[in-house]
Design an enzyme around this catalytic site. Structure first.
Site, PDB file in Angstrom:
ATOM      1  N   ARG A   1      48.636  40.303  47.284  1.00 18.93           N
ATOM      2  CA  ARG A   1      47.452  40.388  48.148  1.00 18.93           C
ATOM      3  C   ARG A   1      46.828  39.034  48.433  1.00 18.93           C
ATOM      4  O   ARG A   1      46.036  38.902  49.362  1.00 18.93           O
ATOM      5  CB  ARG A   1      46.433  41.339  47.512  1.00 18.93           C
ATOM      6  CG  ARG A   1      46.973  42.753  47.526  1.00 18.93           C
ATOM      7  CD  ARG A   1      46.019  43.789  46.987  1.00 18.93           C
ATOM      8  NE  ARG A   1      46.826  44.985  46.710  1.00 18.93           N
ATOM      9  CZ  ARG A   1      47.027  45.506  45.512  1.00 18.93           C
ATOM     10  NH1 ARG A   1      46.455  44.967  44.473  1.00 18.93           N
ATOM     11  NH2 ARG A   1      47.793  46.560  45.357  1.00 18.93           N
TER      12      ARG A   1
ATOM     13  N   HIS B   1      44.613  37.636  51.901  1.00 17.58           N
ATOM     14  CA  HIS B   1      43.266  37.073  51.815  1.00 17.58           C
ATOM     15  C   HIS B   1      43.241  35.604  52.208  1.00 17.58           C
ATOM     16  O   HIS B   1      42.200  35.092  52.630  1.00 17.58           O
ATOM     17  CB  HIS B   1      42.713  37.261  50.408  1.00 17.58           C
ATOM     18  CG  HIS B   1      42.300  38.668  50.108  1.00 17.58           C
ATOM     19  ND1 HIS B   1      40.977  39.063  50.043  1.00 17.58           N
ATOM     20  CD2 HIS B   1      43.024  39.786  49.882  1.00 17.58           C
ATOM     21  CE1 HIS B   1      40.905  40.354  49.782  1.00 17.58           C
ATOM     22  NE2 HIS B   1      42.144  40.820  49.682  1.00 17.58           N
TER      23      HIS B   1
END
Length: 329
Positions: free
Chosen positions: A56, A60
């Site tokens: 992830r 981001h």
């Protein structure tokens, strides 16, 4: 979203992706990808959850001024970085794994491999090591000289985001509805905090009631794990196979067992529902779409000046001096 920030998004140019290519380090650091995967495999053996966290980090990072490792910069007296932004604090983790990768690369190929490229390679390896697809990553990025917490707060969605908002957000980056649904499949692995679901359980849209999209049995399970007034830092599996990268996430959405509002709304929204159904029925199609989305997301570049950081948490001193001189002119 402010006009100034929307204008800054326009600077994230796909054209810059033409400079990226597979095998970028084939001559300068031929073992780069092997080293990244070796460290990632070791990290996974220590803590399986770390690979989901690494996966992830690319999202981001890339959505905030392009894939430039601005996310990895620690705060300084003169700069509030992105780590403590609203969508990142108490959510993103495993930065120390990136540190380990960087240290291993610096021992073999000092000042050659960028932290931005490490994030992209490590995210790919996190997928592969969890049982997902493999693909060639394009490399050649440089690391940003600064970061702004405000930029991350402006752009990164919260767990409460609905599909309509996410469709609009992804469209700003030339990412399609299919890309959105496929990339959401990164939640096939890992865990989420009770903090991110209590509003769905007890006060959806201010109604004082649970989200009607919940499967009743799944809601009862979450009621026990995340009771009202309980510890909101307790973690819950994001799907029924949290250590395996597969299409179980989409099967869960079809049955009303999505953890986050931003997950379950992909099935309740008519524009995204068909892709959820398609991926739930065909894992190979999900894998193909996920790889395509990750490559497109990795192409997002700011076009701003950059460097090869020696430490992913701080800019190189000489580059910092140059940056401060430019700002003072």
């Amino acid at each position: 979203m402010s006009l100034a920030f929307l204008l800054s998004l326009a600077n994230i140019l796909i054209l810059a992706a033409a400079q990226l290519r597979p095998g970028f380090y084939s001559k300068t650091c031929p073992d780069a990808e092997y080293i990244v995967r070796r460290v990632m495999k070791k990290a996974m053996e220590v803590e399986v959850r770390s690979v989901a966290s690494i996966m992830r980090l690319q999202f981001h990072d890339c959505f905030v001024n392009g894939c430039d490792a601005s996310l990895l910069l620690d705060d300084t007296p003169d700069m509030l970085g992105e780590k403590l932004a609203l969508s990142n604090i108490n959510s993103l983790r495993s930065y120390e794994v990136i540190d380990e990768v960087k240290e291993a690369l610096e021992r073999t190929c000092p000042e050659i491999v960028s932290c931005a490229d490490i994030l992209v390679m490590a995210a790919r390896d996190a997928v592969v090591l969890s049982g997902g697809p493999n693909w060639q990553v394009k490399l050649g990025r440089r690391d940003s000289l600064t970061a702004r917490q405000e930029d991350s707060n402006e752009i990164m969605p919260s767990p409460r985001a609905n599909a309509s908002y996410l469709i609009s957000l992804f469209n700003k980056f030339n990412l399609s509805i299919k890309d959105l649904v496929a990339l959401s499949g990164s939640h096939s692995v890992g865990k989420g905090r009770c903090f991110s679901v209590v509003f769905r359980l007890y006060n959806q849209s201010g109604s004082g009631k649970p989200d009607p999209a919940f499967d009743p049995r799944y809601r009862e399970k979450l009621d026990k794990l995340c009771p009202l007034g309980g510890d909101e830092n307790v973690t819950v599996d994001l799907d029924a196979t949290p250590e395996i990268f597969d299409n179980q996430y989409f099967k869960d959405l079809v049955h009303g067992q999505g953890f986050l509002n931003s997950d379950q709304n992909l099935f309740t929204n008519e524009k995204t529902r068909e892709y959820v159904k398609q991926f739930s029925a065909n894992q190979s199609e999900f894998f193909r779409a996920f790889v395509e989305g990750m490559i497109k997301m990795g192409d997002l570049q700011s076009g701003r000046p950059g460097e090869i950081r020696r430490n992913c948490r701080v800019v190189n001193f000489r580059s910092l001096d140059i940056l401060l001189d430019d700002e003072g002119k």
